[in-house]
Motif scaffolding. Structure first.
Motif, PDB file in Angstrom:
ATOM      1  N   ARG A  90     -11.584  -0.245   8.719  1.00 23.96           N
ATOM      2  CA  ARG A  90     -10.544   0.494   9.457  1.00 23.96           C
ATOM      3  C   ARG A  90     -10.624   0.216  10.957  1.00 23.96           C
ATOM      4  O   ARG A  90      -9.598   0.161  11.631  1.00 23.96           O
ATOM      5  N   HIS A 140      -2.397   9.793   3.824  1.00 21.39           N
ATOM      6  CA  HIS A 140      -3.094   8.511   3.708  1.00 21.39           C
ATOM      7  C   HIS A 140      -4.185   8.419   4.759  1.00 21.39           C
ATOM      8  O   HIS A 140      -4.180   9.162   5.734  1.00 21.39           O
ATOM      9  N   GLY A 141      -5.069   7.454   4.527  1.00 18.47           N
ATOM     10  CA  GLY A 141      -5.963   7.060   5.607  1.00 18.47           C
ATOM     11  C   GLY A 141      -7.382   7.589   5.572  1.00 18.47           C
ATOM     12  O   GLY A 141      -8.122   7.368   6.524  1.00 18.47           O
ATOM     13  N   LEU A 146      -7.214   0.952  12.752  1.00 14.65           N
ATOM     14  CA  LEU A 146      -6.891   2.288  12.232  1.00 14.65           C
ATOM     15  C   LEU A 146      -7.897   3.326  12.715  1.00 14.65           C
ATOM     16  O   LEU A 146      -7.623   4.524  12.703  1.00 14.65           O
ATOM     17  N   ASP A 198      -3.646   2.452   6.221  1.00 15.70           N
ATOM     18  CA  ASP A 198      -2.779   3.414   6.900  1.00 15.70           C
ATOM     19  C   ASP A 198      -3.531   4.225   7.941  1.00 15.70           C
ATOM     20  O   ASP A 198      -4.713   4.519   7.786  1.00 15.70           O
ATOM     21  N   ALA A 199      -2.807   4.620   8.970  1.00 13.66           N
ATOM     22  CA  ALA A 199      -3.358   5.595   9.911  1.00 13.66           C
ATOM     23  C   ALA A 199      -3.641   6.884   9.158  1.00 13.66           C
ATOM     24  O   ALA A 199      -2.976   7.194   8.161  1.00 13.66           O
ATOM     25  N   CYS A 200      -4.609   7.621   9.633  1.00 10.72           N
ATOM     26  CA  CYS A 200      -5.020   8.848   8.953  1.00 10.72           C
ATOM     27  C   CYS A 200      -4.094   9.977   9.409  1.00 10.72           C
ATOM     28  O   CYS A 200      -4.067  10.335  10.584  1.00 10.72           O
ATOM     29  N   ASN A 260      -9.851  10.597  12.193  1.00 11.60           N
ATOM     30  CA  ASN A 260     -10.200  10.008  10.905  1.00 11.60           C
ATOM     31  C   ASN A 260     -11.017  10.975  10.054  1.00 11.60           C
ATOM     32  O   ASN A 260     -11.196  12.145  10.409  1.00 11.60           O
ATOM     33  N   ARG A 262      -7.010   8.677  16.970  1.00 11.17           N
ATOM     34  CA  ARG A 262      -7.489   7.693  15.986  1.00 11.17           C
ATOM     35  C   ARG A 262      -8.999   7.463  16.032  1.00 11.17           C
ATOM     36  O   ARG A 262      -9.497   6.472  15.495  1.00 11.17           O
TER      37      ARG A 262
END
Lengths: 353, 353
Positions: free
Chosen positions: A55, A248-249, A60, A255-257, A115, A83
């Protein structure tokens, strides 16, 4: 294999540093993975490191991100994780709330754009360390089906609650699924069937084949299902996070969280009774002393098991699957360069740690 | 028999007024009992009236008590119920918190010395009515055994959460026992066995005989047990209430009520995302539309069933056991005078209501 917690920590720090994490962020993220392994929650331990690295490589996770914190009211904090690592935003949120609760008695942090938090217990313990009640809730990818439904629609949405007591606080840290996907995957790797009631397959039928598990069942039937759903919308309402299958994530590198996290801290010393850890501790000891049912182990208070596992592993070392350790070692030794939009001040991967 | 909600309300008000409750308090307590019956929670409905009256007679409920409310910090309210009706203290606490949350974003009320709250849903709905999240927790007599234990040590400790949505909020209102004692007693009256897993007998052995049930099992195994225990100590820490087997006064006519209640209200409009009831409603509709398992009814969101039951009974009337209705009628017609230390400004029981 068995390694010391210190060795695991050092390895993780070296990897994350190589991928651009400043020392404090690397140490904090490492602490969270090691704490999971120390407490026998391997699914949230070293095993997560390769995904964190992927990530970072894909931008990400921004390993050097500093969370943006802003008090919206006297008791409500908004944290934009920018992020960064989950524990960096999460622990910062709790620390701010603890500080604020000293005067306001109560504080809530709504965290977005951070995250994966990892295990929740240490966040609420950080409140209990100051004699305060801590509550943490976070959402996650939809892995749990609603009671009576065939399809996963709800996150595993864990809830953690710490209440001060002696010698240590009560620390509840539970997901609202019957079982973790990590545990189902362990059954799959071991070639063992899963018990009935754990999961449904892709067609929505009950299955005992771990490889076929597509939706985890909620814990505790309709009540647990309702609780998980309530936490999903509670978090989304406070953090404007994504909901259900749009989350997601935390498990992917694509994918971004977009899940959300909520922390609440309350200071009993703001209340007329003041600290209640005396009577609470006495009561918890009485609960531990409850006569047990045939075949049952001693009654435990939430947090007891984690504390015992942690103490044992600090003495005897942490069991880590060979595969997981070697994967981490390889990351430390340096991997083919890859695009990393999220890296800042990156240092080259260090070989031979 | 079937009665209208209005008739039930009028009967309760007449009884409580006869026993010294001022009009507003009588109306509020009546509303709480009627709401329970409207929602098919008979155990918290009219059936509780004789116990309320006995507690008034013995001075354990002060029907005219005005709660003492005091803000300890910008966000923490302490409410002393002064032995009054639970709903009088509870709704006042929520209303104060809603008002405070408009500016502080967040408010918590710690309530002590109030009588039984009744069903929790209407308290959190009172927050959702203003677009806010409401959470309510209360403790109760130790009726639930800890996971693996043989003896009841934990209250049924219900938790309610309301989150704004359209057309109505999600409203979770669940006890942390597998089943209510009221439901076990209904099986006993009907001469029906209870399913395995509901309860233990006095020796701590599993039983299917409702008359032998001495300890209700926690819902959801170790997780539900841990949640109930966490709520027990959380409430005690904030309200200095009694714990475990020392809790009395919601089911008996002998003791002052020494459990505690906690309410939390959070205003999403204090947060950058503002109201999320659009996306939350859309998500809840998707959850309701989840394909169902064989034999399962449609997937429901917490609160859906209560809303449907309530609407049906408002049209068709409330079913009340003959025995319960006649007992209430007798109370309205006047009973032998008895000692009542707690009565103030009492009016004589009115005959023939």
């Amino acid at each position: 294999m068995i390694v010391t917690a210190a060795a695991e920590r050092e390895l993780i720090v070296s990897v994350l540093s190589a991928y651009g994490a400043p020392p404090a962020a690397a140490a904090l993220q490492a602490r969270w993975l090691v704490e999971a392994d120390l407490r026998d929650v391997g699914s949230h331990g070293l095993q997560r490191l390769p995904m964190l690295v992927r990530r970072i490589e894909r931008g990400l996770i921004a390993p050097a991100a500093d969370p943006d914190v802003s008090w919206r009211t006297s008791s409500v904090l908004v944290v934009d994780g920018r992020r960064g690592f989950g524990p960096v935003a999460g622990l910062r949120a709790v620390q701010e709330c603890v500080e604020r609760a000293r005067s306001a008695g109560l504080a809530l942090a709504a965290v977005g754009n951070a995250n994966h938090l990892g295990i929740l217990a240490p966040y609420v313990e950080a409140a209990a360390d100051h004699g305060m009640i801590g509550i943490a809730v976070t959402t996650s990818e939809a892995l749990v089906h609603p009671f009576g439904g065939r399809v996963a629609m709800i996150g595993t949405n864990p809830l953690a609650i710490a209440v001060p007591a002696r010698p240590g606080p009560l620390v509840l840290d539970m997901a609202t699924g019957e079982v973790s996907m990590g545990r189902i995957l362990r059954h799959a790797r071991a070639g063992q069937p899963i018990p009935p009631g754990w999961a449904l397959d892709a067609a929505g039928e009950p299955t005992t084949d771990p490889a076929a598990a597509a939706a985890i069942s909620p814990f505790g039937g309709a009540k647990g299902s309702g609780l998980g759903l309530a936490l999903e919308v509670l978090v989304a309402t406070l953090t404007a996070s994504a909901l259900g299958r749009d989350v997601h994530g935390t498990l992917d590198a694509d994918d971004a969280c977009n899940k959300g996290d909520v922390f609440l801290v309350a200071d009993p010393s703001a209340l007329p009774g003041g600290s209640q850890d005396g009577p609470v501790s006495e009561y918890l000891d009485a609960v531990r002393a409850t006569p047990v049912q045939a075949g049952a182990a001693a009654v435990r208070v939430p947090g007891d098991r984690a504390r015992a596992e942690r103490a044992r592993r600090q003495r005897a070392g942490v069991e880590v699957p060979d595969r997981v350790w070697h994967e981490a070692l390889e990351l430390a030794r340096g991997q083919p360069a890859s695009v990393n939009d999220g890296r800042r001040g990156v240092t080259p991967p260090r070989p031979g740690v």
